[in-house]
Write a protein that holds these residues in place. Structure first.
Motif, PDB file in Angstrom:
ATOM      1  N   GLU A   1      -2.588   5.001  -3.497  1.00 47.57           N
ATOM      2  CA  GLU A   1      -1.473   5.809  -3.992  1.00 47.57           C
ATOM      3  C   GLU A   1      -0.138   5.434  -3.362  1.00 47.57           C
ATOM      4  OE1 GLU A   1      -1.956   8.006  -6.516  1.00 47.57           O
ATOM      5  OE2 GLU A   1      -3.956   7.078  -6.457  1.00 47.57           O
ATOM      6  N   TRP A   2      -0.103   4.356  -2.615  1.00 51.97           N
ATOM      7  CA  TRP A   2       1.143   3.964  -1.941  1.00 51.97           C
ATOM      8  C   TRP A   2       1.992   3.134  -2.896  1.00 51.97           C
ATOM      9  CZ3 TRP A   2       1.611   0.315   2.927  1.00 51.97           C
ATOM     10  CH2 TRP A   2       2.902   0.439   3.456  1.00 51.97           C
ATOM     11  N   ASP A   3       3.044   3.738  -3.409  1.00 57.62           N
ATOM     12  CA  ASP A   3       3.868   3.088  -4.426  1.00 57.62           C
ATOM     13  C   ASP A   3       4.495   1.791  -3.909  1.00 57.62           C
ATOM     14  OD1 ASP A   3       5.569   4.373  -2.654  1.00 57.62           O
ATOM     15  OD2 ASP A   3       6.714   5.449  -4.180  1.00 57.62           O
ATOM     16  N   GLU A   4       4.978   1.787  -2.688  1.00 56.97           N
ATOM     17  CA  GLU A   4       5.643   0.602  -2.142  1.00 56.97           C
ATOM     18  C   GLU A   4       4.711  -0.602  -2.096  1.00 56.97           C
ATOM     19  OE1 GLU A   4       7.682  -0.771   2.083  1.00 56.97           O
ATOM     20  OE2 GLU A   4       7.801   1.343   1.481  1.00 56.97           O
ATOM     21  N   ALA A   5       3.432  -0.352  -1.821  1.00 58.91           N
ATOM     22  CA  ALA A   5       2.473  -1.453  -1.772  1.00 58.91           C
ATOM     23  C   ALA A   5       2.266  -2.067  -3.153  1.00 58.91           C
ATOM     24  CB  ALA A   5       1.142  -0.964  -1.198  1.00 58.91           C
ATOM     25  N   HIS A   6       2.250  -1.226  -4.198  1.00 54.02           N
ATOM     26  CA  HIS A   6       2.144  -1.751  -5.557  1.00 54.02           C
ATOM     27  C   HIS A   6       3.350  -2.624  -5.898  1.00 54.02           C
ATOM     28  CE1 HIS A   6      -1.479   0.290  -7.058  1.00 54.02           C
ATOM     29  NE2 HIS A   6      -1.107   1.328  -6.336  1.00 54.02           N
ATOM     30  N   PHE A   7       4.540  -2.169  -5.521  1.00 55.81           N
ATOM     31  CA  PHE A   7       5.752  -2.957  -5.790  1.00 55.81           C
ATOM     32  C   PHE A   7       5.699  -4.288  -5.042  1.00 55.81           C
ATOM     33  CE2 PHE A   7      10.013  -4.481  -5.145  1.00 55.81           C
ATOM     34  CZ  PHE A   7      10.638  -4.239  -6.347  1.00 55.81           C
ATOM     35  N   THR A   8       5.304  -4.242  -3.776  1.00 57.44           N
ATOM     36  CA  THR A   8       5.243  -5.465  -2.978  1.00 57.44           C
ATOM     37  C   THR A   8       4.232  -6.438  -3.569  1.00 57.44           C
ATOM     38  OG1 THR A   8       5.866  -4.234  -0.989  1.00 57.44           O
ATOM     39  CG2 THR A   8       4.832  -6.391  -0.668  1.00 57.44           C
ATOM     40  N   LEU A   9       3.077  -5.924  -4.011  1.00 60.46           N
ATOM     41  CA  LEU A   9       2.090  -6.785  -4.645  1.00 60.46           C
ATOM     42  C   LEU A   9       2.672  -7.427  -5.904  1.00 60.46           C
ATOM     43  CD1 LEU A   9      -0.757  -7.944  -4.832  1.00 60.46           C
ATOM     44  CD2 LEU A   9      -1.463  -5.836  -6.007  1.00 60.46           C
TER      45      LEU A   9
ATOM     46  N   MET B   1      12.886   1.457  -6.124  1.00 56.19           N
ATOM     47  CA  MET B   1      12.773   0.049  -5.712  1.00 56.19           C
ATOM     48  C   MET B   1      13.144  -0.930  -6.826  1.00 56.19           C
ATOM     49  SD  MET B   1       9.403   0.108  -3.228  1.00 56.19           S
ATOM     50  CE  MET B   1       9.883  -1.405  -2.382  1.00 56.19           C
ATOM     51  N   GLY B   2      13.393  -0.433  -8.032  1.00 56.78           N
ATOM     52  CA  GLY B   2      13.882  -1.291  -9.102  1.00 56.78           C
ATOM     53  C   GLY B   2      12.814  -2.053  -9.863  1.00 56.78           C
ATOM     54  N   ALA B   3      11.646  -1.449 -10.069  1.00 52.49           N
ATOM     55  CA  ALA B   3      10.575  -2.132 -10.808  1.00 52.49           C
ATOM     56  C   ALA B   3      10.962  -2.363 -12.268  1.00 52.49           C
ATOM     57  CB  ALA B   3       9.282  -1.319 -10.727  1.00 52.49           C
ATOM     58  N   GLU B   4      11.691  -1.432 -12.850  1.00 52.91           N
ATOM     59  CA  GLU B   4      12.076  -1.603 -14.252  1.00 52.91           C
ATOM     60  C   GLU B   4      12.974  -2.819 -14.437  1.00 52.91           C
ATOM     61  OE1 GLU B   4      14.858   0.879 -17.129  1.00 52.91           O
ATOM     62  OE2 GLU B   4      12.962   1.922 -16.784  1.00 52.91           O
TER      63      GLU B   4
END
Length: 324
Positions: A40-48, A77-80
């Motif tokens: 559930e760690w959003d930052e880790a998904h973005f980093t991946l 974090m600007g994923a979009e």
């Protein structure tokens, strides 16, 4: 921090160290292990997602960025933006405000060193040069509104040319840096498309240095600026030069605007363009970033005045001059 988050954080640190070494395959494995410890760690998904993109695995990057957005719809974090550049999301008319705010809050402590020393940023100087011939025609006392004021570079460069200057910026930490300089009369953390009442009105000059690049559709910001200006007041601005009508998103995650689209927005929002030039705004990865340096006059009744207007002409060419 939970036990799982602590384990995930340690693994993600290792993954980032592997990225620095250029070992993307190992970095992906370790980042995925971090997510197994804390899914559930959003930052880790973005980093991946970022690591996948660096490794050229764009489909997996898209999946990771989308999972991040499920966990953080505010998109700090600007994923979009990354999805748009990957061709997996429709282009919006502005970058997410929460992303821009977080970006510049984080950037604030090193902002000026980075811009001046690494990127050779000259936006405020180019705007000061562009508007100087028109300043004698403005009423005194001259009050300036600095849109996207950041740490106050415009206030410093324009020193001696105004009687008072106010600023607005999305980032509270940038505002704090500007406040410490003691230049600005009023500083407000807010959105330039919907400015708070803390700011005044009747400004004779509005300056927008390297801020409109974070908006695709310029109309909301131009209307908001016009509403705060004196009739006949000037707006001076920089925009990254684009060849796609009306705008596109560049690799630097900033919008680039087509000259004809800019002219149409100006007319719609009550401005006449009195000066338009091309110049180098800064360096990006060693490459000059070309931009427009424009001066526009606010028309009191929104009637479009064609005298002195710079004709759009060839949309991919400068309109008569170049600033260096």
């Amino acid at each position: 921090m939970s036990k799982d988050r602590l384990s995930a954080s340690r693994r993600l640190d290792v993954a980032l160290a592997l990225v620095v070494q250029g070992d993307y395959v190992a970095a992906i494995d370790v980042a995925r292990a971090a997510l197994s410890a804390d899914p559930e760690w959003d930052e880790a998904h973005f980093t991946l997602g970022d690591i996948y993109e660096r490794a050229g695995e764009n489909d997996n990057a898209v999946e990771a960025f989308r999972q991040y957005l499920v966990l953080d719809p505010s998109d700090r974090m600007g994923a979009e933006v990354r999805l748009t550049l990957l061709g997996a999301a429709a282009m919006r008319d502005r970058l997410p405000p929460d992303y821009v705010r977080a970006l510049f809050d984080d950037y604030a402590p090193r902002f000026e060193i980075s811009l001046r020393d690494r990127l050779a940023y000259r936006g405020p100087e180019l705007l000061s040069e562009a508007v100087r011939p028109f300043l004698p025609s403005l009423d005194r006392p001259l009050e300036i509104l600095d849109l996207g004021c950041g740490t106050g570079l415009v206030g410093e460069v324009f020193a001696g040319q105004y009687d008072a200057i106010d600023g607005i910026d999305l980032s509270p930490r940038m505002i704090n840096r500007a406040r410490a300089k003691g230049i600005y009369r009023t500083l407000v953390a807010g959105d330039i498309t919907d400015m708070p009442d803390d700011l005044g009105s009747g400004y004779g000059l509005v300056v927008a240095a390297d801020v409109l690049n974070y908006l695709g559709d310029l109309a909301p910001a131009l209307r908001a600026a016009h509403a705060r200006m004196k009739p006949g007041g000037l707006m001076v601005l920089t925009l990254e030069h684009g060849k796609v009508f009306p705008f596109d998103l560049g690799p630097g995650q900033r919008f680039r605007h087509h000259q004809r689209a800019i002219a149409e927005w100006m007319e719609e929002c009550g401005f006449e363009i009195v000066s338009d030039a091309l110049g180098t705004l800064r360096q990006e990865k060693g490459t000059p970033v070309e931009g427009r340096i424009m001066v526009a006059r606010a028309i009191s009744d929104f009637a479009f005045v064609t005298s002195n207007l710079v004709a759009p002409g060839d949309p991919d060419q400068a309109s008569g001059q170049t600033l260096h």
